[in-house]
Design an enzyme around this catalytic site. Structure first.
Site, short mmCIF file in Angstrom:
data_model
loop_
_atom_site.label_atom_id
_atom_site.label_comp_id
_atom_site.label_asym_id
_atom_site.label_seq_id
_atom_site.Cartn_x
_atom_site.Cartn_y
_atom_site.Cartn_z
N GLU A 259 0.83 -1.20 0.00
CA GLU A 259 0.00 0.00 0.00
C GLU A 259 0.86 1.25 0.00
O GLU A 259 0.54 2.25 -0.66
CB GLU A 259 -0.93 -0.02 1.21
CG GLU A 259 -1.96 -1.14 1.13
CD GLU A 259 -2.73 -1.35 2.41
OE1 GLU A 259 -3.93 -1.67 2.34
OE2 GLU A 259 -2.14 -1.21 3.50
N GLU B 8 -3.06 -9.74 4.21
CA GLU B 8 -3.80 -9.49 5.45
C GLU B 8 -4.80 -10.58 5.80
O GLU B 8 -4.99 -10.91 6.98
CB GLU B 8 -4.53 -8.13 5.35
CG GLU B 8 -3.65 -6.93 5.64
CD GLU B 8 -2.91 -6.42 4.41
OE1 GLU B 8 -2.40 -5.29 4.46
OE2 GLU B 8 -2.83 -7.16 3.41
#
Length: 253
Positions: A108, A128
């Site tokens: 990210e 994640e």
């Protein structure tokens, strides 16, 4: 400035290095705040034209420091998001130089930059879901805009990474290099830094902000970004330098 982030500058290029190699540069709140502070410096100092964000010890960033997370710490800098960069952007360009892993928040952080240079052995992913979490720092929002939807969905649901070459083929990475990513990033940054700073900042702003501009309003919405550029001293200097067959002497005004 935290010692978890190292900041140097040379030839108009600010280099920001996440310095937690023993933790694969997992992001902490202190590091996020230090990156945000460095980006403020990038915008504040006229001599700085571009920044490179990288990681020490052969990896970019493995995401959030999970030990800190278990203690209740989130690696964000106020409203600026994960790593101090995922929820905003400075006016000047930022290049991610990725070696090793750019995973979870690390990916990210990389795609929050304007350009990405990667070593051929780098890996990109949002794992994640493997930890019962969601890539909430922009991964599940921005990847479907940058990649084919089905691939973005696969990355989000499996948590498995892709190679640097695959990321390059899909347009997620600008350049893949056999050597350290920082060397190729410096070459790219030098090319950017040689250009008119007002024009570079305006061009970055338009590319980022025009994503959802209605087609019939593009010229109107673009005008505030470029009006000052065309009447600037730099615009005249660029034309003179071209006519005189020399390098421009940019003033940033």
């Amino acid at each position: 400035m935290s010692d978890e982030v190292l900041v140097t500058d040379a030839d108009g290029i600010l280099e920001v290095t996440i310095n937690r190699p023993e933790q694969r540069n997992a992001m902490t709140k202190a590091a996020a705040e230090a990156i945000a502070e460095a980006m403020d410096r990038l915008d504040a100092e006229p001599a700085l034209r571009c920044a490179i964000l990288t990681g020490a010890g052969g990896t970019f960033c493995a995401g959030m420091d999970l030990k800190g997370f278990l203690k209740g710490e989130l690696p964000v800098a106020g409203e600026r998001g994960f790593g101090g960069l995922t929820s905003w952007t400075p006016k000047k360009p930022v290049i991610a130089a990725v070696d090793g892993h750019a995973l979870a928040g690390g990916l990210e952080l990389a795609i929050a930059c304007d350009l990405v240079v990667a070593n051929v052995n780098a890996r990109f992913g949002i794992p994640e879901v493997k930890r019962g979490l969601v890539a909430g720092g922009g991964g599940v929002v921005h990847l479907p805009r940058l990649l084919p939807r089905q691939l973005a969905m696969e990355l989000a649901l499996t948590g498995d990474p892709i190679t640097a070459q695959r990321a390059y083929d899909l347009g997620l990475v600008n350049r893949v290099t056999d050597g350290p990513a920082i060397a190729a990033a410096r070459e790219l940054a030098a090319t950017i830094a040689a250009n008119g700073p007002l024009a570079v900042a305006a061009s970055k702003g338009i590319v980022r902000d025009s994503w959802l501009w209605p087609a019939d309003e593009i010229n109107t919405l673009q005008a505030p970004y470029i009006a000052h550029v065309f009447v600037s001293e730099d615009a005249r200097e660029g034309a003179r330098a071209f006519a005189e067959k020399r390098k421009p002497n940019w003033q940033g005004r």
